[in-house]
Design an enzyme around this catalytic site. Structure first.
Site, PDB file in Angstrom:
ATOM      1  N   GLY A   1       0.831  -1.193   0.000  1.00  0.00           N
ATOM      2  CA  GLY A   1       0.000   0.000   0.000  1.00  0.00           C
ATOM      3  C   GLY A   1       0.866   1.244   0.000  1.00  0.00           C
ATOM      4  O   GLY A   1       1.695   1.440  -0.883  1.00  0.00           O
TER       5      GLY A   1
ATOM      6  N   VAL B   1       3.368  -4.325   8.255  1.00  0.00           N
ATOM      7  CA  VAL B   1       4.497  -3.644   7.616  1.00  0.00           C
ATOM      8  C   VAL B   1       4.381  -2.157   7.877  1.00  0.00           C
ATOM      9  O   VAL B   1       3.397  -1.516   7.507  1.00  0.00           O
ATOM     10  CB  VAL B   1       4.528  -3.917   6.098  1.00  0.00           C
ATOM     11  CG1 VAL B   1       5.657  -3.129   5.445  1.00  0.00           C
ATOM     12  CG2 VAL B   1       4.689  -5.405   5.840  1.00  0.00           C
TER      13      VAL B   1
ATOM     14  N   ALA C   1       7.622  16.116   0.372  1.00  0.00           N
ATOM     15  CA  ALA C   1       7.640  17.254  -0.539  1.00  0.00           C
ATOM     16  C   ALA C   1       7.614  16.723  -1.965  1.00  0.00           C
ATOM     17  O   ALA C   1       8.068  15.617  -2.240  1.00  0.00           O
ATOM     18  CB  ALA C   1       8.878  18.111  -0.300  1.00  0.00           C
TER      19      ALA C   1
ATOM     20  N   LYS D   1       4.508  24.524  -1.616  1.00  0.00           N
ATOM     21  CA  LYS D   1       5.964  24.541  -1.781  1.00  0.00           C
ATOM     22  C   LYS D   1       6.294  25.331  -3.043  1.00  0.00           C
ATOM     23  O   LYS D   1       5.999  24.890  -4.157  1.00  0.00           O
ATOM     24  CB  LYS D   1       6.500  23.105  -1.895  1.00  0.00           C
ATOM     25  CG  LYS D   1       7.978  23.027  -2.248  1.00  0.00           C
ATOM     26  CD  LYS D   1       8.397  21.590  -2.508  1.00  0.00           C
ATOM     27  CE  LYS D   1       9.817  21.526  -3.043  1.00  0.00           C
ATOM     28  NZ  LYS D   1      10.215  20.137  -3.391  1.00  0.00           N
TER      29      LYS D   1
ATOM     30  N   LEU E   1       9.765   2.744  -4.051  1.00  0.00           N
ATOM     31  CA  LEU E   1      11.059   2.394  -3.468  1.00  0.00           C
ATOM     32  C   LEU E   1      11.548   1.030  -3.921  1.00  0.00           C
ATOM     33  O   LEU E   1      12.755   0.762  -3.888  1.00  0.00           O
ATOM     34  CB  LEU E   1      10.975   2.431  -1.940  1.00  0.00           C
ATOM     35  CG  LEU E   1      10.579   3.770  -1.301  1.00  0.00           C
ATOM     36  CD1 LEU E   1      10.492   3.628   0.210  1.00  0.00           C
ATOM     37  CD2 LEU E   1      11.555   4.867  -1.687  1.00  0.00           C
TER      38      LEU E   1
END
Length: 512
Positions: free
Chosen positions: A10, A39, A47, A75, A345
């Site tokens: 997720g 997990v 950002a 930002k 990742l």
């Protein structure tokens, strides 16, 4: 024909993928997302790039709908502090350079600019808005650059033409929860369970994922969003991971959630502050700050890094819980292998210095939709996808390496080592050229990676790598138009800083 997609994991990557696939394909594709409650997520203040607006607009989401639910804020750029010397700072804004007589204001700054006025504050409006802590929107919701206002509709990164003037800060866990609700409401099957085994057929392709309570879940295409664990792409399929730690050695981070003493004192930018063995981020969310320290454990221990961070951002607040993160820096040789695509990742990560994490996810999802396979899984399509992903990641790697080598700082062992590290050949050539002239689209990294030439020049000039002089041609051009453009820019910046509400004031108006 591909009819079903199974997403494992997720978090931001998983739910961005699920929601985008549903927005793109609707009921023509069945999407199942499996995530474990056991997990833990990385879960820090996040950002982004300004291009993330394409993602939310594609989903049909107005920022006033989702931003307040995600502790979101604006930002306008990144403020780099102490990268040259203590007390020095500059801004890397979301703003393209203006020009006069065919040459950018950066070129004219080299020729005419008052060097007592920093490059960024001479050539951009954004630094003036950052210093004044302004919102990019008026209280009526209108954007200060009216020509860029409004939804982009179902557009993608490939459609980016103008530079949008802001991005977002938000709570990454809150965004994941918001997108989960969005995706489930549109038909995504949500399975909360633990994946215990990844089954493979005789070819080595994934045939299913076995869970504790829901048995084996099968699909035609599998998306690995399991983070640094890379459960499918690396552990099951054995895809090779290429480390970048030889040129980007920061491999750990420690994060803190820090309440602001004055909630109204909100900066509309990310701050990246050079530290003894890396750099620290400050990400202002609506009611608190996200702070963290990215470092190399070759030069400082996790305990020392946590202590240095606490002394900087939260002295005396030992009650704040620190989140220690071990980062895997690099990318897979192939992020798509057989019938499995890694996103987030599990695919690649090159440390968060320029806020590229969400950008990599968005880019990968868009490219997956553009390269979506049929049942034959044409190897040429898969190879084309992998080329685009690898080139984007490699371009960001080179851009970040430039940050460390160009930084005019050598006061600790960490910063000394950044000046002796072996450089990729392309970076060495780029830095050599930057000593003679400003870079352009022909002399920066040539493939799409999210950064334009103005970003490369802003970092070089801000970090202290200034060419020996301006282009000789400017000596033969009347500078009147350039001087007028500098004056116009300054006047517009001052006008906007006076007219716009503070960042907190506007955000409060959409949070109430």
């Amino acid at each position: 024909m591909i009819r079903s997609v199974v997403i494992v994991g997720g978090g931001t990557a998983g739910w961005m993928s699920a929601s985008y696939l549903k927005a793109a394909f609707g009921d023509r594709i069945d999407v199942t997302l499996i995530e474990s409650q056991q997990v833990s997520r990385i879960g820090v203040g996040e950002a982004t790039f300004s291009t993330v607006r394409h993602f939310f607009d594609y989903l049909g989401l107005d920022e006033r709908e989702w931003l307040p639910k995600c502790a979101g804020s604006y930002k306008l750029g990144i403020r780099f502090e102490n990268w040259r010397k203590p007390g020095d700072y500059f801004y890397h804004p979301f703003e393209r350079l203006r020009s006069a007589d065919g040459f950018s204001l950066a070129e004219w700054w080299l020729e005419l600019g008052d060097r007592s006025q920093p490059f960024d504050q001479s050539c951009f409006i954004t630094p003036m808005l950052c210093e004044a802590k302004r919102s990019p929107r008026m209280l009526d919701g209108s954007l200060f650059v009216s020509s860029l206002d409004g939804s982009l509709g179902r557009s993608t990164l490939d459609d980016q033409r103008a530079q949008f003037p802001y991005a977002y800060h938000f709570d990454a866990d809150a965004v994941a929860r918001f997108l989960a609700e969005y995706a489930v409401a549109r038909g995504v099957r949500h399975v909360v369970d633990n994946v215990r085994e990844v089954d493979q057929d005789s070819r080595g392709w994934i045939s299913g994922v076995r869970t504790d309570e829901h048995g084996t879940v099968t699909g035609d295409l599998y998306v690995d969003c399991t983070g640094f664990r890379a459960l499918l792409i690396n552990k099951a399929l054995g895809e090779r991971f290429q480390s970048f730690e030889d040129v980007l050695p920061n491999n750990r981070a420690v994060a803190l959630r820090v309440p602001r003493e004055d909630a109204t004192d909100m900066d509309p930018y990310t701050t990246a502050t050079a530290m003894s063995a890396g750099w620290a981020w400050t990400i202002p969310l609506f009611r608190r700050n996200g702070n963290g320290y990215v470092y190399s454990d070759q030069f400082i221990t996790p305990e020392e890094a946590e202590r240095e961070l606490r002394e900087k951002v939260a002295p005396g607040r030992d009650d704040l819980v620190a989140n220690h993160i071990r980062m895997r820096i690099g990318r897979n040789e192939h992020s798509w292998k057989h019938n499995c695509v890694a996103i987030g990742l599990s695919s690649a990560f090159v440390e968060p210095l320029e806020s590229t994490g969400i950008f990599f996810i968005q880019h990968a999802i868009e490219q997956l939709v553009k390269h979506f396979p049929d049942a034959g899984f044409d190897e040429r399509t898969i190879a084309a996808y992998n080329r685009r992903i690898n080139r984007a990641v490699d371009g960001v790697k080179e851009f970040l390496v430039l940050h460390y080598r160009a930084a005019d700082r050598e006061d600790t062992p960490y910063w000394k080592e950044t000046k002796t590290r072996v450089l990729p050949e392309n970076v060495r050539e780029t830095l050599d050229l930057a000593e003679a002239q400003l870079l352009d689209e022909e002399t920066i990294y040539p493939f799409y990676h999210g950064f334009e030439s103005y970003s490369w020049n802003t970092m070089n000039l801000g970090l202290g790598r200034i060419p020996r002089g301006a282009r000789p041609a400017l000596r033969h051009i009347d500078p009147a138009n350039a001087r007028a453009e500098f004056a116009k820019l300054k006047a517009e910046g001052e006008e906007m800083a006076a007219a716009l509400p503070s960042c907190y004031e506007y955000l409060k108006s959409i949070n109430d």
